[in-house]
Design a protein around this motif. Structure first.
Motif, mmCIF file in Angstrom:
data_model
loop_
_atom_site.group_PDB
_atom_site.id
_atom_site.type_symbol
_atom_site.label_atom_id
_atom_site.label_comp_id
_atom_site.label_asym_id
_atom_site.label_seq_id
_atom_site.Cartn_x
_atom_site.Cartn_y
_atom_site.Cartn_z
ATOM 1 N N ARG A 218 0.833 -1.209 0.000
ATOM 2 C CA ARG A 218 0.000 0.000 0.000
ATOM 3 C C ARG A 218 0.861 1.249 0.000
ATOM 4 N N VAL A 222 1.085 4.047 -3.030
ATOM 5 C CA VAL A 222 0.846 5.491 -2.867
ATOM 6 C C VAL A 222 2.047 6.276 -3.385
ATOM 7 N N MET A 225 1.753 6.403 -7.021
ATOM 8 C CA MET A 225 0.653 7.278 -7.446
ATOM 9 C C MET A 225 1.089 8.744 -7.464
ATOM 10 N N THR B 121 -17.109 7.480 9.175
ATOM 11 C CA THR B 121 -17.166 7.376 7.706
ATOM 12 C C THR B 121 -18.596 7.267 7.178
ATOM 13 N N VAL B 193 -4.483 10.685 -3.852
ATOM 14 C CA VAL B 193 -3.254 10.199 -3.213
ATOM 15 C C VAL B 193 -3.366 10.350 -1.697
ATOM 16 N N ARG B 195 -6.081 10.468 0.129
ATOM 17 C CA ARG B 195 -7.065 9.524 0.671
ATOM 18 C C ARG B 195 -6.487 8.107 0.736
ATOM 19 N N GLN B 196 -5.782 7.692 -0.324
ATOM 20 C CA GLN B 196 -5.208 6.342 -0.322
ATOM 21 C C GLN B 196 -4.151 6.205 0.769
ATOM 22 N N SER B 197 -3.427 7.278 1.005
ATOM 23 C CA SER B 197 -2.423 7.259 2.059
ATOM 24 C C SER B 197 -3.094 7.053 3.421
ATOM 25 N N PHE B 199 -6.073 5.562 3.921
ATOM 26 C CA PHE B 199 -6.619 4.199 3.964
ATOM 27 C C PHE B 199 -5.513 3.170 4.255
ATOM 28 N N ALA B 200 -4.265 3.494 3.844
ATOM 29 C CA ALA B 200 -3.165 2.547 4.017
ATOM 30 C C ALA B 200 -2.665 2.509 5.460
ATOM 31 N N PRO B 202 -2.690 1.587 9.187
ATOM 32 C CA PRO B 202 -3.426 0.585 9.978
ATOM 33 C C PRO B 202 -4.283 1.223 11.072
ATOM 34 N N TRP B 204 -6.125 3.646 10.706
ATOM 35 C CA TRP B 204 -7.353 4.133 10.076
ATOM 36 C C TRP B 204 -8.541 3.259 10.509
ATOM 37 N N ARG B 218 0.024 8.768 10.628
ATOM 38 C CA ARG B 218 1.026 8.728 9.558
ATOM 39 C C ARG B 218 0.367 8.942 8.203
ATOM 40 N N GLY B 219 -0.777 8.297 8.001
ATOM 41 C CA GLY B 219 -1.474 8.461 6.728
ATOM 42 C C GLY B 219 -1.940 9.891 6.517
ATOM 43 N N VAL B 222 1.012 12.139 5.677
ATOM 44 C CA VAL B 222 1.450 12.032 4.279
ATOM 45 C C VAL B 222 0.473 12.783 3.366
ATOM 46 N N LEU B 284 -11.412 13.484 4.616
ATOM 47 C CA LEU B 284 -12.023 12.745 3.505
ATOM 48 C C LEU B 284 -13.272 13.445 2.994
#
Lengths: 384, 384
Positions: A218, A222, A225, B121, B193, B195-197, B199-200, B202, B204, B218-219, B222, B284
């Motif tokens: 993951r 990113v 991406m 969410t 990017v 959002r994916q960061s 979700f990646a 843990p 989250w 951390r996500g 980023v 988000l």
């Protein structure tokens, strides 16, 4: 994670058991350089062209890739009758030092360690100059005293500049494409986002993910991406995707986490396919090498001094919509070469495809490259 | 993770127990709008200025922030004797719907759920138009029939455009700054990017991090880092950081994971301070709202139609080095307003500070804003 075992794929290579000293002060006890060649070396060994690959490229320039099964990354440029004509030139491409396609890198056995122990994050930091040194070992091994040309885009272009600066007598012609003589703060910043994203992945495991057979998929996705966005221009993204949504979803469907915009789906695909073919520690090592790159700093802050007395013929090529390595940075290289009284052409190709243009179907670029090489071949007295 | 309990901070607010319908078709059972005001509403209620905040801003425009302890985000612009002069105007700013500083959002109690259960969410997706609807409720509540001006930069500028389109009779003057009438593929890509960061990470935990008191730090950091790069120009990054390295590290120190380049240290700091004051689900919700934004699409693809018959006076302001919302996008809004025969000024401020220029010390911008408001005040017959 369905990453094939990258270490299990065999690659054509040469091993140097005397190793190689690195810019960081450390030395590798053993150096392996994996490479591919296309065409035939002539009797006078004067028709060799070294192609240098970019950040996530490799030596499979013009043939099916052994891991992905896709075509070569530059098969529009390198091949019979193409701009880098393999009916005429002997083309060589080596996986960079620090890479993950057979050359020595973080996935290689660690010097002096027990069998099965890899370098991982303990792999020494390498520079673009180290990458070029390793390539020079290969070229010497192949018995080639002077390369007819060294060509490369992006990080490949940095290697071209470093070749011309470090081994001027070994480079008849140099073609740095879509590149710069140093990494800007913005370039470093984007790389740093990718690295932090990798570190944030729990499967990263402090860089020892390979010990447990896991892949920080993951985080690496990113990183890919964000990098991928920088490879494309805003215009190219708008033309390819605009605000189109995917599948049955209409603009009124405000599904918060669905595959709504096509550009999102595209980026996710780019991220996930990349993870299958690339090693996370290699990504760190190589992005760091690009960040370190500052050719002027290697010459007391004077970029012209890097090229003092050069007899190499240069053709510098940039793309108008490249915002990662903008034309201004190519122009700065051209100016430095002019101050060094070098033989230099500079061409900005009009394109709205962004940095990636050097990998895409850009007839003006291909014509420029073919024409420059043909002119140089005449000057070099290369037989037709 | 040392994030203060954001829900424990109290904010001045108004609650609407009849809730509000949303563009997505769902409805909120209860709507809270947190806001701050500065200056005094005059007897004729004609001197109100609504300031709309950007993605990660909030209602604390011109005073110490209750969470960070820092000054207001626009205290160079809003205050006594400043361009938005609180000796003359009554300034209002509301936390956006979906935010995390007191207005209804993912950290609010979920409709119909047991006490202590938050939306998370499951908070409905909201649009810029929903945000503006919530602000209209506040303005009605304050007894203000017509705002003298609506002003905002970036996502705040989207709200300004939406105000002018949705409530033309309630907006005497509109100042959209450093914004666009829709999100481009590149804008969406950068948000994705981030959002994916998230979700990646843990921590989250599928968006239910608040149940275990964790924060996907951390996500989220980023996500903030990549966004922050887009707020600055390449020139600004070069001027502020260039290739300087931090502390005792010299350029020759090739420490692979050290705090080497200043720009890296700066980005990490931006990431970690952001995490202390912002909620991941709000991030988000709000980034999604900006991606959805397409004012023309709300009017059958015709941006001019959004402003048909408008009597609002517009001043559109862009910054020359803003690559997130480039001048061309502001110009497109100005053209659409011209086609609608609107009263519109368009000013591109020369600045090398990038998108962030609207938050920084830019005297030309501040003079333009003050001058436009003074002219409008005269036309509106506002007492000096």
């Amino acid at each position: 994670m369905d990453q094939p075992d990258l270490a299990a794929v065999t690659h054509q290579h040469v091993a140097f058991d005397d190793g190689m000293a690195l810019d960081c002060g450390m030395a590798l006890g053993r150096l392996v350089v994996a490479y591919r060649t296309y065409g035939t070396l002539n009797a006078s060994r004067s028709n060799a062209v070294l192609v240098c690959h970019a950040l996530t490229g490799d030596q499979y320039v013009a043939e099916t890739h052994p891991v992905t099964g896709k075509g070569g990354w530059w098969d529009m440029v390198v091949g019979p009758g193409l701009p880098v004509d393999t009916d005429r030139y002997f083309v060589i491409c080596a996986n960079v030092l620090g890479g993950c396609m057979g050359s020595t890198g973080p996935r290689s056995p660690r010097d002096g360690a027990a069998p099965g122990v890899l370098w991982g994050t303990d792999f020494p930091p390498v520079t673009i100059r180290d990458m070029v040194r390793a390539q020079k070992r290969l070229i010497d091994h192949l018995g080639i005293a002077r390369l007819f040309a060294v060509i490369g885009g992006s990080m490949g272009g940095m290697q071209v500049l470093e070749w011309a600066a470090s081994y001027p007598e070994s480079v008849f012609a140099a073609v740095p494409v879509a590149t710069a003589a140093y990494h800007s703060a913005q370039n470093i910043a984007f790389n740093e986002v990718g690295r932090q994203s990798l570190f944030a992945d729990p499967d990263w495991r402090g860089g020892r993910y390979w010990e447990s057979g896991s892949v920080p998929a993951r985080g690496l996705a990113v990183a890919r991406m964000v990098a991928h966005i920088t490879y494309l221009s805003e215009q190219a993204l708008t033309r390819k995707f605009g605000r189109r949504v995917r599948g049955g979803a209409a603009a009124g469907d405000l599904a918060l986490f669905g595959d709504m915009f096509e550009v999102e789906s595209y980026l996710r695909h780019q991220g996930s396919t990349f993870v299958r073919r690339f090693d996370a520690n290699s990504y760190l090592t190589i992005t760091r090498a690009t960040d370190y790159f500052d050719l002027a700093a290697e010459h007391d802050g004077n970029l012209s001094a890097a090229f003092a007395g050069t007899r190499t013929r240069f053709c510098i090529i940039s793309f108008s919509s490249d915002w990662l390595y903008p034309t201004a940075e190519s122009r700065a290289v051209a100016r430095a070469l002019n101050r060094a009284a070098a033989n230099v052409s500079f061409v900005e190709i009009a394109s709205d495809k962004g940095h990636d243009a050097f990998l895409l179907d850009e007839p003006d670029f291909h014509r420029t490259l073919a024409g420059f090489l043909a002119g140089c071949a005449e000057h070099a007295g290369l037989p037709e």
